[in-house]
Design an enzyme around this catalytic site. Sequence first.
Site, PDB file in Angstrom:
ATOM      1  N   ASP A 129       0.854  -1.197   0.000  1.00 15.21           N
ATOM      2  CA  ASP A 129       0.000   0.000   0.000  1.00 15.21           C
ATOM      3  C   ASP A 129       0.887   1.242   0.000  1.00 15.21           C
ATOM      4  O   ASP A 129       2.025   1.212  -0.508  1.00 15.21           O
ATOM      5  CB  ASP A 129      -0.941  -0.072   1.218  1.00 15.21           C
ATOM      6  N   ASP A 130       0.391   2.317   0.562  1.00 19.77           N
ATOM      7  CA  ASP A 130       1.087   3.603   0.566  1.00 19.77           C
ATOM      8  C   ASP A 130       2.482   3.458   1.201  1.00 19.77           C
ATOM      9  O   ASP A 130       2.713   2.557   2.003  1.00 19.77           O
ATOM     10  CB  ASP A 130       0.245   4.597   1.387  1.00 19.77           C
ATOM     11  N   LYS A 205      -3.973  -0.438  -6.678  1.00 21.20           N
ATOM     12  CA  LYS A 205      -4.974   0.252  -5.843  1.00 21.20           C
ATOM     13  C   LYS A 205      -4.758   1.741  -6.040  1.00 21.20           C
ATOM     14  O   LYS A 205      -3.639   2.234  -5.901  1.00 21.20           O
ATOM     15  CB  LYS A 205      -4.771  -0.131  -4.379  1.00 21.20           C
ATOM     16  N   ASP A 207      -5.841   5.492  -5.010  1.00 21.18           N
ATOM     17  CA  ASP A 207      -6.468   6.217  -3.892  1.00 21.18           C
ATOM     18  C   ASP A 207      -6.978   7.599  -4.322  1.00 21.18           C
ATOM     19  O   ASP A 207      -6.902   7.970  -5.501  1.00 21.18           O
ATOM     20  CB  ASP A 207      -5.440   6.300  -2.752  1.00 21.18           C
ATOM     21  N   GLY A 242     -16.044   5.790  -1.916  1.00 20.94           N
ATOM     22  CA  GLY A 242     -17.491   5.880  -2.118  1.00 20.94           C
ATOM     23  C   GLY A 242     -17.960   7.252  -2.576  1.00 20.94           C
ATOM     24  O   GLY A 242     -19.168   7.479  -2.723  1.00 20.94           O
ATOM     25  N   VAL A 243     -17.027   8.176  -2.828  1.00 24.14           N
ATOM     26  CA  VAL A 243     -17.421   9.523  -3.249  1.00 24.14           C
ATOM     27  C   VAL A 243     -18.094   9.460  -4.619  1.00 24.14           C
ATOM     28  O   VAL A 243     -17.590   8.809  -5.542  1.00 24.14           O
ATOM     29  CB  VAL A 243     -16.177  10.444  -3.311  1.00 24.14           C
ATOM     30  N   ASP A 244     -19.210  10.119  -4.753  1.00 18.23           N
ATOM     31  CA  ASP A 244     -19.994  10.136  -5.998  1.00 18.23           C
ATOM     32  C   ASP A 244     -20.499   8.744  -6.381  1.00 18.23           C
ATOM     33  O   ASP A 244     -20.610   8.420  -7.567  1.00 18.23           O
ATOM     34  CB  ASP A 244     -19.176  10.713  -7.164  1.00 18.23           C
ATOM     35  N   ARG A 258     -14.098   1.064  -4.037  1.00 23.10           N
ATOM     36  CA  ARG A 258     -14.433   1.224  -2.623  1.00 23.10           C
ATOM     37  C   ARG A 258     -15.767   1.947  -2.507  1.00 23.10           C
ATOM     38  O   ARG A 258     -16.007   2.936  -3.193  1.00 23.10           O
ATOM     39  CB  ARG A 258     -13.326   2.014  -1.926  1.00 23.10           C
ATOM     40  N   ASP A 262     -12.469   4.549   5.098  1.00 22.25           N
ATOM     41  CA  ASP A 262     -11.605   3.471   5.600  1.00 22.25           C
ATOM     42  C   ASP A 262     -12.275   2.665   6.715  1.00 22.25           C
ATOM     43  O   ASP A 262     -12.943   3.224   7.584  1.00 22.25           O
ATOM     44  CB  ASP A 262     -10.304   4.049   6.158  1.00 22.25           C
TER      45      ASP A 262
HETATM   46  C1  GLA Z   1      -6.486   5.904   2.249  1.00 20.11           C
HETATM   47  C2  GLA Z   1      -7.060   4.565   1.805  1.00 20.11           C
HETATM   48  C3  GLA Z   1      -6.523   3.473   2.704  1.00 20.11           C
HETATM   49  C4  GLA Z   1      -5.007   3.441   2.627  1.00 20.11           C
HETATM   50  C5  GLA Z   1      -4.450   4.797   3.011  1.00 20.11           C
HETATM   51  C6  GLA Z   1      -2.959   4.895   2.746  1.00 20.11           C
HETATM   52  O1  GLA Z   1      -6.953   6.277   3.483  1.00 20.11           O
HETATM   53  O2  GLA Z   1      -8.455   4.612   1.850  1.00 20.11           O
HETATM   54  O3  GLA Z   1      -7.052   2.210   2.321  1.00 20.11           O
HETATM   55  O4  GLA Z   1      -4.602   3.066   1.341  1.00 20.11           O
HETATM   56  O5  GLA Z   1      -5.070   5.841   2.265  1.00 20.11           O
HETATM   57  O6  GLA Z   1      -2.456   6.158   3.035  1.00 20.11           O
END
Ligand code: GLA
Length: 519
Positions: A129-130, A205, A207, A242-244, A258, A262
């Site tokens: 992820d990030d 993914k 974001d 879930g925006v829009d 999504r 979160d």
């Molecule tokens: C957002 C995403 C999370 C995750 C974080 C990482 O909040 O919705 O699932 O990926 O960023 O910073």
Amino acid sequence: MAKIHLFVPLFALIHAAILYPTVAARVVPLPLPVPTNNNQEQTLSSIFDTSKYGILQLNNGLAQAPPMGWNSWNFFACDINETVIKETGTFHFDLLAIKYRLSWHCSEFHGLKFRDSGTFESLVSSNADDCWSTLRRDSKGQLVPDPETFPSGIRALADYVHGKGLKLGIYSDAGAFTCQVRPGSLFHENDDAEIFASWEVDYLKYDNCFNLGIDPKKRYPPMRDALNVTGRTIFYSLCDWGVDDPALWAGKVGNSWRTTDDINDTWARSALHVLNYFNPVHTALVLSESPHAKTPCMYQNSLSPPPKCLLLLPSPFHFSSMTTIADLNNKWAAYAGPGGWNDPDMLEVGNGGMTYPEYRAHFSIWALMKAPLLIGCDVRNMTAETYNILTNEEVIGVNQDKLGVQGRKVHVAEDGCSEERSNDLTTWFVGLDFLQVWAGPLSGNRLAVALWNRCSKAKTIKAAWDALGLESSTSVSVRDLWKHQDVLRDAVASFSAQVDAHGCEMYIFTPQSVSRSDI
Ligand code: GLA
């Protein structure tokens, strides 16, 4: 985690409109059979509305079943490195993936092509992820893996993960920066897609932070098109919180979207959250800081929500509890189907914030909702309970069923534990919806049925045939997916079971006389 949002300058809007004309999507309808003159079929179809099933899908050949895998964020957050991803890949493969593969081979799953490097119908991936990249692009404008935490680079990591028979996922953002302020891919889609493909990444993914206020319908398609241009098959996972209402448009853009903010590793919001929620100072802060945090009120009962429910949540609480997310995702059930899935966020099973029955409910309902099953714990240190939940082949089988219809909440009984309303502020506000029946059709004329006790005492929950779309005279055999036993051969009119507080029992019902043809 804090999310920071910049408001859109006019030039950015104009830029987006010029650069990103709509690209025609490849759409192949995958309709369920339209009921004809059979009463049973009509009732089933009115309860499990599939009118939008498949009509919006991208059809890039992926995601015939919801993806399965692991993602680093829920447990590790920014504290990731290549060793964690590699060790997880190894453990994932040895402990989980082999088991998953065996189960896919011996039952009715949709035939995962586990070791293929080309197309796959489902996917078992290890997803970074990030925080995998440096804070800035290099002098050529390219994304760069952080040399301290990913010294071997992403291509080497992909080779390692592929060697374990898994796919590799990576993360970027449809904004100027990622949520942890690494470079985002907005206006760099082609370069970034190309580099992801050159690293042999299989899953992206994408974001929604630092989005410059640009409409997600404009920001997400360019990355789809850039990924397509690379010629590599890459699963595209939209994460716009879930925006829009992405269920209404994202099927033409990606393979999952999504539907909520979160997930948090909690059963429900605590009284503290509720009190903060009603605090005008926090509310004002959020209104000015976070336009995306429009998570609706947690009050999910059948009564109308109070007006405050439309206010935003306090800034430290940009997340939703597991029960809240399940309810929000439920709304979009009719839009999921092979090729594109609603994503209620990754699993928290094993992270310690919920009890065993709660985690079992979390996994059961995510499986029934055809959610991506992305493990979010440290799989190197799982307890036996966590392992047992995450490897329940029969529950996974519901998730991976080839019919691909999202199960949904079909019945709520509010009288089971109403005394909690007056005694417990949290329960009253959170609106736990007490005793619930969730269900969804499966291939082979079967039904997945979950009895979910959202009350804090053990209760008996009844699934009546009319709530499931069955005629009352239909005889049903019942298999318990947590006990791994056939528990009844000839249930008629209803089925009841005792369910632990916050627990969930899950079954497959096989009606003996449903004439709906197998898909
Ligand atoms: C957002 C995403 C999370 C995750 C974080 C990482 O909040 O919705 O699932 O990926 O960023 O910073």
